[in-house]
Design a protein around this motif. Sequence first.
Motif, PDB file in Angstrom:
ATOM      1  N   ALA A  33       0.849  -1.187   0.000  1.00  0.00           N
ATOM      2  CA  ALA A  33       0.000   0.000   0.000  1.00  0.00           C
ATOM      3  C   ALA A  33       0.883   1.234   0.000  1.00  0.00           C
ATOM      4  CB  ALA A  33      -0.918   0.008   1.220  1.00  0.00           C
ATOM      5  N   GLY A  34       0.647   2.108  -0.969  1.00  0.00           N
ATOM      6  CA  GLY A  34       1.342   3.386  -1.035  1.00  0.00           C
ATOM      7  C   GLY A  34       0.417   4.478  -0.549  1.00  0.00           C
ATOM      8  N   VAL A  35       0.949   5.377   0.286  1.00  0.00           N
ATOM      9  CA  VAL A  35       0.183   6.480   0.849  1.00  0.00           C
ATOM     10  C   VAL A  35       0.869   7.783   0.457  1.00  0.00           C
ATOM     11  CG1 VAL A  35      -0.605   7.581   2.997  1.00  0.00           C
ATOM     12  CG2 VAL A  35      -0.617   5.087   2.797  1.00  0.00           C
ATOM     13  N   GLY A  36       0.093   8.789   0.140  1.00  0.00           N
ATOM     14  CA  GLY A  36       0.652  10.095  -0.183  1.00  0.00           C
ATOM     15  C   GLY A  36      -0.281  11.186   0.265  1.00  0.00           C
ATOM     16  N   GLY A  37       0.260  12.391   0.364  1.00  0.00           N
ATOM     17  CA  GLY A  37      -0.575  13.522   0.736  1.00  0.00           C
ATOM     18  C   GLY A  37       0.157  14.829   0.564  1.00  0.00           C
ATOM     19  N   GLU A  38      -0.640  15.920   0.541  1.00  0.00           N
ATOM     20  CA  GLU A  38      -0.104  17.252   0.373  1.00  0.00           C
ATOM     21  C   GLU A  38      -0.868  18.203   1.266  1.00  0.00           C
ATOM     22  OE1 GLU A  38       0.152  21.217  -1.286  1.00  0.00           O
ATOM     23  OE2 GLU A  38      -1.584  19.990  -1.705  1.00  0.00           O
ATOM     24  N   ASN A  39      -0.213  19.307   1.627  1.00  0.00           N
ATOM     25  CA  ASN A  39      -0.739  20.275   2.596  1.00  0.00           C
ATOM     26  C   ASN A  39      -0.977  19.595   3.939  1.00  0.00           C
ATOM     27  OD1 ASN A  39      -0.636  22.552   1.032  1.00  0.00           O
ATOM     28  ND2 ASN A  39      -2.740  22.344   0.301  1.00  0.00           N
ATOM     29  N   ILE A  40       0.031  18.867   4.367  1.00  0.00           N
ATOM     30  CA  ILE A  40      -0.037  18.125   5.617  1.00  0.00           C
ATOM     31  C   ILE A  40       1.022  18.661   6.573  1.00  0.00           C
ATOM     32  CG2 ILE A  40       0.352  15.838   6.644  1.00  0.00           C
ATOM     33  CD1 ILE A  40      -0.855  14.644   4.107  1.00  0.00           C
ATOM     34  N   ALA A  41       0.620  18.840   7.827  1.00  0.00           N
ATOM     35  CA  ALA A  41       1.606  19.216   8.837  1.00  0.00           C
ATOM     36  C   ALA A  41       2.706  18.163   8.819  1.00  0.00           C
ATOM     37  CB  ALA A  41       0.943  19.281  10.208  1.00  0.00           C
ATOM     38  N   TRP A  70      -3.925  10.323  -0.423  1.00  0.00           N
ATOM     39  CA  TRP A  70      -4.056   9.294  -1.447  1.00  0.00           C
ATOM     40  C   TRP A  70      -3.683   7.924  -0.914  1.00  0.00           C
ATOM     41  CZ3 TRP A  70      -0.662  13.399  -3.620  1.00  0.00           C
ATOM     42  CH2 TRP A  70      -1.378  14.315  -4.397  1.00  0.00           C
ATOM     43  N   LEU A  71      -4.269   6.895  -1.512  1.00  0.00           N
ATOM     44  CA  LEU A  71      -3.963   5.510  -1.154  1.00  0.00           C
ATOM     45  C   LEU A  71      -4.022   4.658  -2.416  1.00  0.00           C
ATOM     46  CD1 LEU A  71      -3.583   3.192   0.943  1.00  0.00           C
ATOM     47  CD2 LEU A  71      -6.084   3.114   1.123  1.00  0.00           C
ATOM     48  N   GLY A  72      -2.972   3.893  -2.664  1.00  0.00           N
ATOM     49  CA  GLY A  72      -2.941   2.954  -3.777  1.00  0.00           C
ATOM     50  C   GLY A  72      -2.519   1.594  -3.269  1.00  0.00           C
ATOM     51  N   VAL A  73      -3.082   0.520  -3.826  1.00  0.00           N
ATOM     52  CA  VAL A  73      -2.824  -0.834  -3.324  1.00  0.00           C
ATOM     53  C   VAL A  73      -2.448  -1.753  -4.487  1.00  0.00           C
ATOM     54  CG1 VAL A  73      -3.816  -2.800  -2.086  1.00  0.00           C
ATOM     55  CG2 VAL A  73      -4.461  -0.469  -1.441  1.00  0.00           C
ATOM     56  N   ILE A  74      -1.428  -2.573  -4.265  1.00  0.00           N
ATOM     57  CA  ILE A  74      -0.993  -3.575  -5.234  1.00  0.00           C
ATOM     58  C   ILE A  74      -0.964  -4.910  -4.505  1.00  0.00           C
ATOM     59  CG2 ILE A  74       0.880  -4.355  -6.731  1.00  0.00           C
ATOM     60  CD1 ILE A  74       1.834  -1.376  -6.770  1.00  0.00           C
ATOM     61  N   SER A  75      -1.713  -5.901  -5.014  1.00  0.00           N
ATOM     62  CA  SER A  75      -1.688  -7.232  -4.392  1.00  0.00           C
ATOM     63  C   SER A  75      -0.990  -8.200  -5.331  1.00  0.00           C
ATOM     64  CB  SER A  75      -3.106  -7.714  -4.074  1.00  0.00           C
ATOM     65  OG  SER A  75      -3.869  -7.820  -5.245  1.00  0.00           O
ATOM     66  N   GLY A  98       1.965   4.819  -8.588  1.00  0.00           N
ATOM     67  CA  GLY A  98       2.563   3.578  -8.114  1.00  0.00           C
ATOM     68  C   GLY A  98       2.807   2.674  -9.297  1.00  0.00           C
ATOM     69  N   SER A  99       3.898   1.925  -9.243  1.00  0.00           N
ATOM     70  CA  SER A  99       4.212   1.021 -10.342  1.00  0.00           C
ATOM     71  C   SER A  99       4.937  -0.214  -9.828  1.00  0.00           C
ATOM     72  CB  SER A  99       5.063   1.731 -11.406  1.00  0.00           C
ATOM     73  OG  SER A  99       6.369   1.967 -10.937  1.00  0.00           O
ATOM     74  N   THR A 100       5.088  -1.190 -10.726  1.00  0.00           N
ATOM     75  CA  THR A 100       5.864  -2.394 -10.422  1.00  0.00           C
ATOM     76  C   THR A 100       6.889  -2.607 -11.530  1.00  0.00           C
ATOM     77  OG1 THR A 100       4.268  -3.821 -11.556  1.00  0.00           O
ATOM     78  CG2 THR A 100       4.003  -3.548  -9.162  1.00  0.00           C
ATOM     79  N   GLN A 101       7.904  -3.396 -11.199  1.00  0.00           N
ATOM     80  CA  GLN A 101       8.940  -3.752 -12.153  1.00  0.00           C
ATOM     81  C   GLN A 101       9.497  -5.119 -11.765  1.00  0.00           C
ATOM     82  OE1 GLN A 101      13.147  -2.266 -11.961  1.00  0.00           O
ATOM     83  NE2 GLN A 101      12.410  -0.950 -13.625  1.00  0.00           N
ATOM     84  N   LEU A 102       9.685  -5.991 -12.743  1.00  0.00           N
ATOM     85  CA  LEU A 102      10.297  -7.290 -12.468  1.00  0.00           C
ATOM     86  C   LEU A 102      11.758  -7.109 -12.085  1.00  0.00           C
ATOM     87  CD1 LEU A 102       8.755  -9.395 -15.367  1.00  0.00           C
ATOM     88  CD2 LEU A 102       8.058  -9.340 -12.958  1.00  0.00           C
ATOM     89  N   GLY A 103      12.260  -7.969 -11.216  1.00  0.00           N
ATOM     90  CA  GLY A 103      13.642  -7.888 -10.752  1.00  0.00           C
ATOM     91  C   GLY A 103      14.671  -7.960 -11.861  1.00  0.00           C
ATOM     92  N   ASP A 137       9.159 -22.067  -3.976  1.00  0.00           N
ATOM     93  CA  ASP A 137       8.383 -23.246  -4.367  1.00  0.00           C
ATOM     94  C   ASP A 137       7.911 -23.098  -5.816  1.00  0.00           C
ATOM     95  OD1 ASP A 137       6.554 -25.257  -4.762  1.00  0.00           O
ATOM     96  OD2 ASP A 137       5.567 -24.989  -2.832  1.00  0.00           O
ATOM     97  N   PRO A 138       8.364 -23.923  -6.723  1.00  0.00           N
ATOM     98  CA  PRO A 138       7.979 -23.779  -8.114  1.00  0.00           C
ATOM     99  C   PRO A 138       6.489 -24.019  -8.360  1.00  0.00           C
ATOM    100  CG  PRO A 138       9.157 -25.829  -7.788  1.00  0.00           C
ATOM    101  CD  PRO A 138       9.234 -25.078  -6.501  1.00  0.00           C
ATOM    102  N   LEU A 139       5.782 -24.548  -7.384  1.00  0.00           N
ATOM    103  CA  LEU A 139       4.358 -24.790  -7.554  1.00  0.00           C
ATOM    104  C   LEU A 139       3.524 -23.565  -7.187  1.00  0.00           C
ATOM    105  CD1 LEU A 139       4.149 -28.391  -6.075  1.00  0.00           C
ATOM    106  CD2 LEU A 139       4.319 -27.705  -8.470  1.00  0.00           C
ATOM    107  N   MET A 140       4.174 -22.558  -6.612  1.00  0.00           N
ATOM    108  CA  MET A 140       3.451 -21.360  -6.216  1.00  0.00           C
ATOM    109  C   MET A 140       3.125 -20.537  -7.444  1.00  0.00           C
ATOM    110  SD  MET A 140       3.039 -21.856  -3.199  1.00  0.00           S
ATOM    111  CE  MET A 140       3.189 -21.209  -1.605  1.00  0.00           C
ATOM    112  N   GLY A 141       2.148 -19.636  -7.315  1.00  0.00           N
ATOM    113  CA  GLY A 141       1.725 -18.792  -8.431  1.00  0.00           C
ATOM    114  C   GLY A 141       2.740 -17.728  -8.778  1.00  0.00           C
ATOM    115  N   ASP A 142       2.464 -17.020  -9.846  1.00  0.00           N
ATOM    116  CA  ASP A 142       3.318 -15.939 -10.282  1.00  0.00           C
ATOM    117  C   ASP A 142       2.863 -14.630  -9.641  1.00  0.00           C
ATOM    118  OD1 ASP A 142       4.835 -17.529 -11.986  1.00  0.00           O
ATOM    119  OD2 ASP A 142       3.354 -17.326 -13.593  1.00  0.00           O
ATOM    120  N   PHE A 143       3.793 -13.657  -9.660  1.00  0.00           N
ATOM    121  CA  PHE A 143       3.410 -12.326  -9.221  1.00  0.00           C
ATOM    122  C   PHE A 143       2.323 -11.816 -10.136  1.00  0.00           C
ATOM    123  CE2 PHE A 143       7.860 -11.973  -7.478  1.00  0.00           C
ATOM    124  CZ  PHE A 143       7.467 -11.862  -6.167  1.00  0.00           C
ATOM    125  N   SER A 144       1.364 -11.124  -9.586  1.00  0.00           N
ATOM    126  CA  SER A 144       0.303 -10.550 -10.414  1.00  0.00           C
ATOM    127  C   SER A 144      -0.046  -9.172  -9.919  1.00  0.00           C
ATOM    128  CB  SER A 144      -0.926 -11.440 -10.402  1.00  0.00           C
ATOM    129  OG  SER A 144      -1.376 -11.654  -9.083  1.00  0.00           O
TER     130      SER A 144
END
Length: 183
Positions: free
Chosen positions: A6-14, A70-75, A143-148, A176-183
């Motif tokens: 979760a990314g948080v942002g804001g402006e005009n904040i003490a 602001w609030l952005g979420v990546i699962s 907010g963004s993602t990038q593969l390693g 674990d190779p049986l686990m899912g991929d990043f999404s």
Amino acid sequence: DLAVFAGVGGENIAPTGSTSCTYGGPSMTEAWDIVFGTTFINAGYRLAGQATGVQTVTSTIADTTPGTHWLGVISMTGVDATTPVGTPVTASGSVSPATVTVGSIGADDLVCDNLVANFGTLTIGADQTQRYTQSQLGNEFRGSTQLGTAGGVMSWTAPGEGNWGTGAIAFKRSGDPLMGDFS
């Protein structure tokens, strides 16, 4: 193998920053919380092993009358349950580009970033995928993602100058190779 950023942002904040973030009730772990340009905040939170399905995400900041909040979420899935993340990094400044580099990332990692800026139209960096965006009165939240395999340089460019703050963290893939991929 589930995780969320979760990314948080804001402006005009003490100059107090972010105070907490929850995902479906449980508190998320704060990865960073920076104040820059005296009235802007940028924070990143993470949680591994959360429940599946639709969840309520709540961000709390100390200033009860912010200009923006602001609030952005990546699962994602496929995250290592024992060591879900690497070391977070942050940067701030006033000249484009807004850049931060995550070190010690693996080829199978997924890097997540969060940017707050007020310097015009933004162009996303190479090999990044934009995941959320909000704009208000010249202030930008991204907010963004990038593969390693792309190297961990998270960058945003703009035609002008202004305050910006950014942070990024790498989520580690399950062995674990049986686990899912990043999404």
